[in-house]
Scaffold this motif. Structure first.
Motif, PDB file in Angstrom:
ATOM      1  N   PHE A   1     -59.251  17.347   7.444  1.00  0.00           N
ATOM      2  CA  PHE A   1     -58.946  18.561   8.222  1.00  0.00           C
ATOM      3  C   PHE A   1     -57.558  19.101   7.874  1.00  0.00           C
ATOM      4  O   PHE A   1     -57.383  20.310   7.708  1.00  0.00           O
TER       5      PHE A   1
ATOM      6  N   THR B   1     -72.383  45.859   9.551  1.00  0.00           N
ATOM      7  CA  THR B   1     -70.963  46.132   9.763  1.00  0.00           C
ATOM      8  C   THR B   1     -70.794  47.435  10.541  1.00  0.00           C
ATOM      9  O   THR B   1     -70.022  47.509  11.498  1.00  0.00           O
TER      10      THR B   1
ATOM     11  N   ASP C   1     -52.430  39.613  -1.955  1.00  0.00           N
ATOM     12  CA  ASP C   1     -53.331  40.430  -2.755  1.00  0.00           C
ATOM     13  C   ASP C   1     -53.513  41.801  -2.098  1.00  0.00           C
ATOM     14  O   ASP C   1     -53.442  42.838  -2.753  1.00  0.00           O
TER      15      ASP C   1
ATOM     16  N   LEU D   1     -52.572  33.946  -0.046  1.00  0.00           N
ATOM     17  CA  LEU D   1     -52.980  34.557  -1.316  1.00  0.00           C
ATOM     18  C   LEU D   1     -53.655  35.898  -1.083  1.00  0.00           C
ATOM     19  O   LEU D   1     -53.334  36.900  -1.732  1.00  0.00           O
ATOM     20  N   VAL D   2     -54.597  35.894  -0.136  1.00  0.00           N
ATOM     21  CA  VAL D   2     -55.371  37.106   0.141  1.00  0.00           C
ATOM     22  C   VAL D   2     -54.469  38.179   0.743  1.00  0.00           C
ATOM     23  O   VAL D   2     -54.583  39.364   0.420  1.00  0.00           O
TER      24      VAL D   2
ATOM     25  N   LEU E   1     -52.950  28.559   2.622  1.00  0.00           N
ATOM     26  CA  LEU E   1     -52.631  29.046   1.278  1.00  0.00           C
ATOM     27  C   LEU E   1     -53.557  30.193   0.865  1.00  0.00           C
ATOM     28  O   LEU E   1     -53.117  31.179   0.273  1.00  0.00           O
ATOM     29  N   LEU E   2     -54.842  30.032   1.171  1.00  0.00           N
ATOM     30  CA  LEU E   2     -55.806  31.079   0.822  1.00  0.00           C
ATOM     31  C   LEU E   2     -55.496  32.366   1.580  1.00  0.00           C
ATOM     32  O   LEU E   2     -55.527  33.459   1.007  1.00  0.00           O
TER      33      LEU E   2
ATOM     34  N   ARG F   1     -50.455  44.017  -2.442  1.00  0.00           N
ATOM     35  CA  ARG F   1     -50.343  44.595  -3.783  1.00  0.00           C
ATOM     36  C   ARG F   1     -51.300  45.766  -3.963  1.00  0.00           C
ATOM     37  O   ARG F   1     -50.986  46.746  -4.606  1.00  0.00           O
ATOM     38  N   ARG F   2     -52.490  45.608  -3.367  1.00  0.00           N
ATOM     39  CA  ARG F   2     -53.530  46.609  -3.591  1.00  0.00           C
ATOM     40  C   ARG F   2     -53.337  47.851  -2.721  1.00  0.00           C
ATOM     41  O   ARG F   2     -53.736  48.937  -3.101  1.00  0.00           O
TER      42      ARG F   2
ATOM     43  N   LEU G   1     -55.788  18.704   5.119  1.00  0.00           N
ATOM     44  CA  LEU G   1     -55.758  19.275   3.767  1.00  0.00           C
ATOM     45  C   LEU G   1     -56.452  20.635   3.723  1.00  0.00           C
ATOM     46  O   LEU G   1     -55.957  21.577   3.104  1.00  0.00           O
ATOM     47  N   LEU G   2     -57.587  20.721   4.403  1.00  0.00           N
ATOM     48  CA  LEU G   2     -58.309  21.989   4.356  1.00  0.00           C
ATOM     49  C   LEU G   2     -57.620  23.058   5.205  1.00  0.00           C
ATOM     50  O   LEU G   2     -57.689  24.240   4.877  1.00  0.00           O
ATOM     51  N   ALA G   3     -56.919  22.625   6.264  1.00  0.00           N
ATOM     52  CA  ALA G   3     -56.139  23.599   7.041  1.00  0.00           C
ATOM     53  C   ALA G   3     -55.006  24.139   6.172  1.00  0.00           C
ATOM     54  O   ALA G   3     -54.712  25.348   6.181  1.00  0.00           O
TER      55      ALA G   3
ATOM     56  N   LEU H   1     -55.090  24.339   2.944  1.00  0.00           N
ATOM     57  CA  LEU H   1     -55.753  25.207   1.969  1.00  0.00           C
ATOM     58  C   LEU H   1     -56.071  26.561   2.601  1.00  0.00           C
ATOM     59  O   LEU H   1     -55.922  27.602   1.957  1.00  0.00           O
ATOM     60  N   TRP H   2     -56.490  26.529   3.851  1.00  0.00           N
ATOM     61  CA  TRP H   2     -56.771  27.773   4.583  1.00  0.00           C
ATOM     62  C   TRP H   2     -55.509  28.641   4.621  1.00  0.00           C
ATOM     63  O   TRP H   2     -55.562  29.840   4.325  1.00  0.00           O
TER      64      TRP H   2
END
Lengths: 130, 373
Positions: free
Chosen positions: A19, A121, A36, A32-33, A28-29, A39-40, A21-23, A25-26
């Motif tokens: 948990f 949506t 991103d 990153l997003v 970090l992701l 920038r966009r 490690l994946l937290a 990673l969450w």
């Protein structure tokens, strides 16, 4: 009993580590997003562009005709785009979302899923706005 | 022409054993599942062939220089085959749904609880810690991870563990729906989830496998082979500069290695070693691990649904396992059974991709906790 206690320890440490490690990673992701997206964002609306007009003209089956279309305000064009899409979705006969047969190929299935996603949506957004 | 001459000619039938015959029947069952029922035929068919060839009397395939022995030494003893398959899986996997909705990564973590629950049960049943950990890893629902971990911790159990892992993976469409229906209400199953439709740039898609490898590899060095191989395949895919390598890894390499892996695994199913009570227990525990994974993912999904005030459909939690993309498809199927216009596939794919990463992380964590064998 000792081995069972060992197993309980392994379970606590193991699930805790997975948990944690994946937290991480969450986080970090998400970072990153977010970077991103930052920038966009400026690049998405270059000066002088009319994204609403592009959206309308790019929609399948939609033709923008008539003089002075380019002079319309982007907000007006966006409203027209939403109205066109909403109207098109109402015009579809019942059962239009019937899943395509596998024989029609994966592309047909992808289109079916994409159409459903967009429709879902729109409905959720409309419901939230009351 | 004396008796000895005829005995030499008839040494095949004379060396038939009941264990060998039973294993030929098991190979026949696996052939049936692969060919007639279509359950994971790519792996079950070579496994069945390996089991058949290994159990024929006096099979030279198992000799010192026999093909099955050579394949086992080449790719299983040193864990090469599972890692090569991971490169192919990485090249085939689109982590886009995960990047669009990073929070579902936690569903992948919950989906690994079956590993540890099964480990506890196996310990209670009298297995040694290394054996229990190897049996528990079936709960990763990830064939290559199961092979990698069990070949390090308990190589003598590799045959039944692999057979359980791959057979049950094929049974995901049968195991998951009853558990989902049991643990969720109709109202929960019909929750519709909006899509963010967040565009993910190519740069982010390229950075993702590199960052994941560095972070996970640094924190859990035992997972480097697993996560490194998976992310290498994904980096090749997303970079779009080595399309020949990507195509080769996801097609030719994966196909060839799958054949070799299946044959080598099948060769470990020799009657005298395979037909034990232990094997039956491993098969039962493996089935339980799958069900517990689904249940844990669902319960965590329910928690997230509660925290998000009903914005998350808890059944996507069931997809937080590694069986990619089958688990996500099963979730979508269950959702459309209740509400034909409920499109959960993309969310479930995100949870499923998270399960892919979580299973290699869990494999590495388990190896680290067990001291790597």
């Amino acid at each position: 009993m000792t081995e069972l206690w060992f197993g309980i320890q392994i379970t606590i440490y193991g699930m805790g580590l997975v948990f944690a490690l994946l937290a991480l990673l969450w986080g970090l992701l998400a970072l990153l997003v977010w970077l991103d997206g930052r920038r966009r964002a400026p690049a998405a609306t270059p000066e002088g562009a009319t994204p609403a007009l592009e959206a309308v003209t790019a929609a399948p089956g939609v033709r923008v005709r008539g003089a002075g279309v380019e002079e319309l305000a982007p907000e007006a064009l966006a409203a027209i785009a939403v109205a066109v899409v909403a109207h098109a979705s109402q015009e579809q006969p019942r059962g239009w979302q019937t899943a395509p047969a596998q024989a029609e190929g994966p592309a047909a299935v992808d289109r079916w899923v994409a159409a459903g996603r967009i429709r879902q949506t729109i409905r959720v957004v409309q419901r939230r706005r009351g | 022409m004396n008796v000895e001459f005829f005995l030499r000619l008839a040494q095949g039938p004379l060396n038939l054993t009941w264990q060998g015959l039973v294993m030929l029947a098991v190979a026949g069952l696996l052939f049936y599942l692969a060919i007639v029922r279509g359950y994971e035929p790519l792996l079950l068919l070579p496994i069945a062939a390996g089991a058949m060839l290994a159990n024929l009397p006096l099979s030279p395939m198992l000799g010192e220089e026999g093909m099955l022995t050579v394949l086992y030494r080449t790719g299983i003893e040193n864990e090469l085959f599972p890692l090569l398959i991971f490169i192919g899986i990485g090249a085939l996997t689109d982590f886009g749904p995960l990047l669009e909705n990073p929070r579902v990564v936690l569903l992948g973590a919950a989906g690994q609880f079956g590993i540890f629950a099964t480990l506890l049960l196996a310990l209670a049943l009298g297995f040694t810690p290394n054996e229990a950990a190897s049996i528990g890893i079936i709960g990763a629902i990830d064939g290559p991870t199961s092979i990698y971990v069990s070949s390090l911790l308990a190589p003598h159990l590799l045959g039944p563990i692999t057979v359980a892992a791959y057979s049950y993976m094929a049974l995901v469409p049968l195991i998951m729906p009853p558990v989902i229906r049991l643990l969720t209400s109709r109202r929960e199953r019909t929750i519709r989830m909006p899509y963010s439709q967040r565009p993910i740039s190519k740069r982010t898609r390229i950075i993702f496998p590199i960052v994941t490898t560095i972070v996970v590899g640094t924190l859990v060095p035992f997972s480097i082979p697993l996560v490194g191989s998976l992310m290498l395949g994904n980096l090749m895919r997303e970079s779009e500069v080595v399309e020949r390598l990507t195509g080769g890894a996801s097609n030719e390499l994966t196909n060839i290695v799958t054949l070799f892996l299946g044959l080598a695994i099948g060769s470990t199913m020799v009657g005298a070693d395979f037909l034990r009570l232990t094997t039956l227990m491993i098969l039962i525990l493996g089935m339980l691990a799958f069900a517990v994974d689904t249940a844990a993912g669902l319960l965590f999904g329910k928690l997230l649904s509660l925290l998000s005030r009903g914005l998350i459909n808890p059944i996507i939690g069931a997809a937080g396992i590694s069986a990619f993309p089958m688990a996500a498809r099963v979730v979508q199927r269950v959702a459309t059974e209740e509400d034909f216009e409920n499109f959960l596939l993309f969310h479930a794919m995100g949870a499923n991709a998270a399960g892919q990463i979580a299973s290699v992380v869990a494999g590495g964590v388990l190896l680290a906790l067990m001291g790597g064998g």
